[in-house]
Design a protein around this motif. Sequence first.
Motif: not given
Length: 99
Positions: A73-93
């Motif tokens: 359930k969490g991954i579905i909710l996160r996929r719906n709300q996370v902006n791809i740019n924020v996620y890429c910055k998170y992985l880069y950090l």
Amino acid sequence: MVLFTRKGTAFKLNNLLNIRWPIEIFFRQTKNNLGINKYQVRSSKAIDRILLLASLTYTYCLIEKDANDSFGKGIILRRNQVNINVYCKYLYLIFLIYR
């Protein structure tokens, strides 16, 4: 199912399986939902990075407030709300920290 007849062995085996089961669930869910089985890496450093990223992403999805401790359930909710740019910055950090 009892595999051994010695006193206490079946109990020990059951305890070991109970400890191992959450690990099996983690690997199944990361393979199915995060694609961890599709990575082709050779160095131990790369393996450590992938497992770290999978663990962080798993935890990130698990702690979603409306997920009720459910990764699916969490991954579905996160996929719906996370902006791809924020996620890429998170992985880069994360890569910068652990390189």
